[in-house]
Design a protein around this motif. Structure first.
Motif, PDB file in Angstrom:
ATOM      1  N   UNK A 268       0.734  -1.135  -0.042  1.00 54.45           N
ATOM      2  CA  UNK A 268      -0.060   0.030  -0.061  1.00 54.45           C
ATOM      3  C   UNK A 268       0.801   1.135   0.128  1.00 54.45           C
ATOM      4  N   UNK A 269       0.149   2.415  -0.136  1.00 52.51           N
ATOM      5  CA  UNK A 269       0.985   3.710   0.099  1.00 52.51           C
ATOM      6  C   UNK A 269       1.564   3.857   1.207  1.00 52.51           C
ATOM      7  N   UNK A 270       0.823   3.713   2.087  1.00 53.34           N
ATOM      8  CA  UNK A 270       1.330   3.702   3.670  1.00 53.34           C
ATOM      9  C   UNK A 270       2.473   2.879   3.893  1.00 53.34           C
ATOM     10  N   UNK A 271       2.439   1.492   3.407  1.00 52.11           N
ATOM     11  CA  UNK A 271       3.663   0.844   3.616  1.00 52.11           C
ATOM     12  C   UNK A 271       4.795   1.257   2.900  1.00 52.11           C
ATOM     13  N   UNK A 272       4.587   1.647   1.501  1.00 52.95           N
ATOM     14  CA  UNK A 272       5.688   2.340   0.822  1.00 52.95           C
ATOM     15  C   UNK A 272       6.269   3.361   1.445  1.00 52.95           C
ATOM     16  N   UNK A 273       5.548   4.454   1.758  1.00 51.02           N
ATOM     17  CA  UNK A 273       6.062   5.626   2.619  1.00 51.02           C
ATOM     18  C   UNK A 273       6.789   5.261   3.806  1.00 51.02           C
ATOM     19  N   UNK A 274       6.324   4.381   4.530  1.00 57.97           N
ATOM     20  CA  UNK A 274       6.949   3.912   5.831  1.00 57.97           C
ATOM     21  C   UNK A 274       8.455   3.339   5.487  1.00 57.97           C
ATOM     22  N   UNK A 275       8.319   2.572   4.501  1.00 58.29           N
ATOM     23  CA  UNK A 275       9.614   1.903   4.511  1.00 58.29           C
ATOM     24  C   UNK A 275      10.607   2.736   3.602  1.00 58.29           C
ATOM     25  N   UNK A 276      10.157   3.817   2.641  1.00 57.27           N
ATOM     26  CA  UNK A 276      11.229   4.961   2.380  1.00 57.27           C
ATOM     27  C   UNK A 276      11.447   5.674   3.453  1.00 57.27           C
ATOM     28  N   UNK A 277      10.957   5.875   4.362  1.00 57.79           N
ATOM     29  CA  UNK A 277      11.255   6.827   5.581  1.00 57.79           C
ATOM     30  C   UNK A 277      12.232   5.998   6.464  1.00 57.79           C
ATOM     31  N   UNK A 278      12.254   4.630   6.409  1.00 57.37           N
ATOM     32  CA  UNK A 278      13.076   3.936   7.581  1.00 57.37           C
ATOM     33  C   UNK A 278      14.383   3.960   7.130  1.00 57.37           C
ATOM     34  N   UNK A 279      15.322   3.980   8.120  1.00 61.44           N
ATOM     35  CA  UNK A 279      16.720   4.257   7.826  1.00 61.44           C
ATOM     36  C   UNK A 279      17.289   2.768   7.648  1.00 61.44           C
ATOM     37  N   UNK A 280      17.969   2.598   6.749  1.00 60.08           N
ATOM     38  CA  UNK A 280      18.530   1.357   6.321  1.00 60.08           C
ATOM     39  C   UNK A 280      19.958   1.049   7.144  1.00 60.08           C
ATOM     40  N   UNK A 281      20.190   0.357   8.242  1.00 55.96           N
ATOM     41  CA  UNK A 281      21.288   0.211   9.094  1.00 55.96           C
ATOM     42  C   UNK A 281      21.445  -1.321   8.936  1.00 55.96           C
ATOM     43  N   UNK A 282      22.654  -1.660   9.433  1.00 53.29           N
ATOM     44  CA  UNK A 282      23.208  -3.155   9.253  1.00 53.29           C
ATOM     45  C   UNK A 282      23.611  -3.620  10.599  1.00 53.29           C
ATOM     46  N   UNK A 283      23.549  -4.869  10.853  1.00 58.80           N
ATOM     47  CA  UNK A 283      24.346  -5.590  12.202  1.00 58.80           C
ATOM     48  C   UNK A 283      24.911  -6.860  11.640  1.00 58.80           C
ATOM     49  N   UNK A 284      26.224  -6.387  11.125  1.00 52.42           N
ATOM     50  CA  UNK A 284      27.191  -7.787  11.018  1.00 52.42           C
ATOM     51  C   UNK A 284      27.625  -8.253  12.041  1.00 52.42           C
ATOM     52  N   UNK A 285      27.461  -9.623  12.116  1.00 52.13           N
ATOM     53  CA  UNK A 285      28.256 -10.418  13.224  1.00 52.13           C
ATOM     54  C   UNK A 285      29.553 -10.054  13.539  1.00 52.13           C
ATOM     55  N   UNK A 286      29.741  -9.742  14.772  1.00 52.55           N
ATOM     56  CA  UNK A 286      31.158  -9.547  15.220  1.00 52.55           C
ATOM     57  C   UNK A 286      32.116 -10.682  15.093  1.00 52.55           C
ATOM     58  N   UNK A 287      31.496 -11.814  14.908  1.00 48.59           N
ATOM     59  CA  UNK A 287      32.264 -13.035  14.897  1.00 48.59           C
ATOM     60  C   UNK A 287      32.960 -12.948  13.207  1.00 48.59           C
ATOM     61  N   UNK A 288      34.098 -13.417  13.286  1.00 44.28           N
ATOM     62  CA  UNK A 288      34.791 -13.555  11.834  1.00 44.28           C
ATOM     63  C   UNK A 288      34.106 -14.591  11.149  1.00 44.28           C
ATOM     64  N   UNK A 289      33.664 -14.164   9.966  1.00 46.63           N
ATOM     65  CA  UNK A 289      32.982 -15.075   9.111  1.00 46.63           C
ATOM     66  C   UNK A 289      33.558 -16.493   8.543  1.00 46.63           C
ATOM     67  N   UNK A 290      35.024 -16.294   8.711  1.00 45.53           N
ATOM     68  CA  UNK A 290      35.704 -17.520   8.300  1.00 45.53           C
ATOM     69  C   UNK A 290      36.193 -18.224   9.362  1.00 45.53           C
ATOM     70  N   UNK A 291      35.960 -17.787  10.721  1.00 51.85           N
ATOM     71  CA  UNK A 291      36.321 -18.392  11.846  1.00 51.85           C
ATOM     72  C   UNK A 291      35.387 -19.282  12.608  1.00 51.85           C
TER      73      UNK A 291
END
Length: 818
Positions: A268-291
């Protein structure tokens, strides 16, 4: 006029005929080209790979390892990480995000999008003709992309402009759409597609970027994951940069996904507007991906599984490794998580050494079942794939020092009945050309039983006992204990008697070997897993305890008893004691203190600890008793909830009181030794008890010379200066000082003379009554010395003291084993 008109008609007729021929020719050419193209296309289709739907739907999946309680402990880390999820667990928003940006007519087309395909073909032909080198234009549907990933991935990377591959993709896509539902295709696609980093599939991507499952993704997060399909490397790079700079990611591609979803009425338009307003941030694991979480345990476990797969299924190492990398099997390991975590913490703790590069490793195993509970391959290690100093047979092996003595010297001597625990040797320099090592304290003790030789970790004694059994016997037993010995070791007294191995060993091998002493003489092969199950629940491998006979139960128990000496207050590893739990073990130090060891066992576990450096530097500020102390701390934690018990003594073993100086049956003189502690109770395999009396102890009439030293009394010695004392005999003069020399019968004779008044007679210093002594199993017989025995095997109190002449008896110091 008529002629002119007729001529024009003929001309028009001719032109019309030529035109017809031209059209016909063009049609023929077009038909020929069409047939040719059709033939080429048909040939391409005929050479397309065969389509096996079951294999097509079978996605690569990560292998997981579980601890001994069945809980997830690790994943097999490879370059591709994939966690398959059923479409029922995938949010609708995430499904629609992929469809909106990748293939908005997915629900209605038969596998290919004709409109997009026509435009794409035109552009592709143009690229081919002009040779511009540009990538072919994308018109692939989700079905076609899936075909590329599952069948043509390698070819698509090596030859991006292949028309043949495109034709085959189209053909196979049409075939797949006939047998699979849209949901099956979409599910397989979303679990297959590469989405940046090492994430293959949406679940791995969700965990990688947002550290959560797809089930809890927001609309914007779903849009980002869908957007990563177009250029996954760029998406990963930009997301990583955003995470590191702690800024929101303004992704145009993500916005395009949301725009398409709104355009096609998926949100919907409301979902679209809400998603566009959301800040896109990331949460990479601190664990070494190769370990891996538990690298030191998991990687050896994987190696053991690989080897067992090769043996059972007669496949190559590459095939076995491929099964583990891509088939998503479950490996049930023997690792105890609490013991592993606690052990790692103790190994990581500061050590009392100024060296910054001190390393350590340990293994704890249940020697009854073979289950290895702990493998710690190093301390304070964060780099994936680092040295495993505990468990690899060919990458990090070190000399075990004196911890080898129970394996290649003392247990072979006991088991072959070449010696008993009371057998005595003389701790003194070994004559040339024999191998003559130094003791750790550069001193010689004189007469030593086998028991005390082990307790004091006497090097000279170990070499003499090794010479007694023969180096080949030592090698044979070492190999039965699981040691890998090379040709240098097999011919080296330093290696076989003192543990200065050229080939080296590791804590896993040593812990396994010492388990023999608590396990009735059997060595149980170390097991790092109990079973391996594929994704369907089929058991691929399972393990059971596999025991190999090494020692008789009686020999094993006597060695178990002997090993309490090194952890006693007089031993070299007294710090290993941690509670009332019985502890047995042995220290080890390699040449120049490069390696410090303690290996031991309790009634529950065997364990080995090594301390050293990766470059084999001399260790400063630590000794093997510090290693014993670390061993005690590790084992204390491992036994937290276990009741105190002991190893049961098997039948076929008897105890007998013996002399510490001869190993034989004690006499009155043994007990009268001025040191006062020369009789003790020893264990023997039935039939190996000594049957001869102690003839090392003798009584002699002596006096003190002007220097205060004892000399033998002579006819010139005044009677009031004569004393009767008990000494030990030695039939040669050592070329070094021995610590028991002060108690050896003197050879010098008193040659003083003169007139003296006679004092009262001195009563000889011999017990007036015969002390109680444990009787032997068989009636003892005199061994040729001056002492005689009565029926009880005790010294006859009427035996005369004979030192008319200063010479001594020449009895051997090694008892005869009957």
């Amino acid at each position: 006029m008529d002629k002119k008109g007729t001529s024009q008609k003929k001309k028009k007729k001719a032109e019309k005929h030529v035109f017809k021929k031209l059209i016909f020719t063009i049609l023929i050419i077009a038909l020929t080209i069409s047939v040719a193209i059709g033939g080429v296309v048909l040939a391409m289709i005929k050479t397309a790979p065969s389509l096996n739907i079951n294999e097509f739907l079978k996605l690569d999946e990560i292998t997981v390892l579980l601890d001994d309680s069945g809980k997830l402990m690790d994943e097999y880390v490879i370059s591709q990480r994939r966690i398959n999820v059923p479409i029922s667990d995938v949010p609708v928003n995430l499904q629609e995000a992929f469809i909106s940006i990748e293939d908005f007519r997915f629900a209605t087309h038969p596998g290919i999008d004709i409109k997009r395909l026509a435009g794409s073909i035109f552009n592709d032909i143009k690229i081919k003709i002009t040779g511009s080198g540009q990538s072919l234009q994308g018109a692939s549907t989700i079905t076609q992309q899936l075909v590329k990933y599952r069948i043509f991935l390698e070819d698509s990377i090596e030859n991006r402009t292949s028309i043949k591959r495109k034709v085959q993709e189209i053909y196979l896509s049409l075939q797949i759409e006939k047998v699979l539902t849209k949901s099956q295709i979409l599910e397989t696609y979303m679990n297959t597609i590469f989405l940046g980093g090492n994430a293959h599939g949406i679940e791995a991507a969700s965990q990688q970027y947002f550290n959560k499952s797809v089930k809890t993704l927001t609309l914007k997060q779903s849009a980002f994951i869908a957007s990563a399909a177009q250029n996954p490397s760029v998406s990963y790079s930009m997301a990583t940069k955003s995470f590191e700079t702690k800024t929101a990611f303004d992704s145009n591609r993500t916005k395009a996904v949301l725009t398409n979803m709104y355009k096609y009425n998926k949100i919907s338009k409301a979902q679209f507007d809400s998603a566009m307003a959301e800040k896109l941030t990331f949460s990479f694991s601190k664990k070494n991906a190769n370990k891996m979480n538990y690298e030191f345990f998991s990687r050896p476990a994987l190696l053991q599984v690989t080897n067992d797969l090769m043996k059972k299924y007669k496949i190559s190492q590459k095939e076995a490794s491929s099964m583990l990398m891509y088939d998503g099997v479950n490996i049930y390991t023997t690792m105890n998580r609490n013991m592993q975590n606690t052990s790692q913490s103790l190994i990581d703790a500061p050590m009392n050494s100024s060296q910054a590069n001190i390393q350590a490793s340990c293994v704890i195993m249940d020697y009854h079942t073979g289950e290895v509970k702990t493998i710690i391959g190093g301390r304070n290690v964060t780099v994936p794939g680092s040295y495993n100093r505990a468990a690899y047979d060919d990458k990090f092996l070190r000399a075990p020092g004196s911890s080898i003595k129970p394996l290649t010297v003392y247990s072979p001597a006991i088991d072959t009945k070449t010696a008993t625990a009371s057998t005595v040797i003389e701790d003194s320099p070994i004559p040339s050309p024999g191998y003559n090592p130094n003791n750790d304290d550069y001193k010689y003790k004189g007469y030593l039983t086998l028991r005390d030789s082990l307790m004091y970790s006497d090097n000279v004694a170990a070499v003499k006992f090794e010479n007694m059994i023969g180096i080949k016997t030592g090698v044979s037993y070492g190999e039965k204990f699981g040691l890998n010995l090379d040709s240098v070791d097999a011919n080296s007294p330093a290696a076989m008697a003192l543990g200065q191995l050229n080939s080296g060993t590791n804590p896993l091998t040593m812990a396994d070997a010492y388990g023999v002493f608590g396990n009735s003489g059997n060595r149980t092969t170390p097991r790092l897993y109990t079973k391996v199950v594929d994704r369907t629940g089929k058991v691929l491998l399972d393990t059971k305890p596999v025991a190999t006979h090494v020692l008789s139960p009686q020999s094993a128990y006597i060695m178990y008893d002997l090993l309490k000496g090194p952890v006693s207050p007089l031993g070299t590893g007294s710090n290993a004691i941690f509670s009332n739990m019985p502890v047995r073990g042995k220290t080890g130090t390699s040449s120049n203190s490069k390696d410090l060891w303690f290996v031991g066992l309790t009634p529950y576990y065997s364990a080995a600890v090594w301390i050293g450096t990766d470059k084999a530097d001399e260790i400063v500020g630590l000794n093997s008793n510090d290693t014993a102390q670390l061993w005690g701390k590790l084992m204390k934690e491992a036994h937290t909830s276990l009741p105190v018990k002991d190893v049961d003594m098997p039948s076929g073993i008897s105890s007998l009181s013996v002399s510490k100086d001869s190993g034989n049956i004690p006499t009155d003189l043994t007990i009268a030794d001025p040191r006062g502690d020369r009789v003790y109770s020893e264990l023997f395999i039935d039939g190996t008890q000594p049957t001869t009396l102690d003839s090392i102890h003798v009584a002699a009439k002596v006096t003190r010379d002007s220097s205060g030293n004892y000399v033998l009394a002579s006819e010139y010695t005044p009677i009031w200066k004569i004393e009767t004392k008990v000494f030990i005999k030695r039939d040669h003069v050592p070329n070094a000082h021995l610590e028991d020399s002060a108690f050896v019968l003197p050879t010098a004779v008193d040659n003083s003379s003169g007139s003296f008044s006679a004092p009262s007679v001195v009563t000889p210093n011999i017990p007036s009554t015969t002390p109680e002594i444990t009787p032997p199993v068989t009636t003892p017989k005199p061994n040729g010395g001056n002492n005689t025995t009565n029926d009880g095997g005790q010294l006859n109190p009427n035996t005369p003291i004979n030192n008319t002449y200063p010479n001594q008896n020449n009895d051997t110091t090694t008892p005869k084993i009957n």
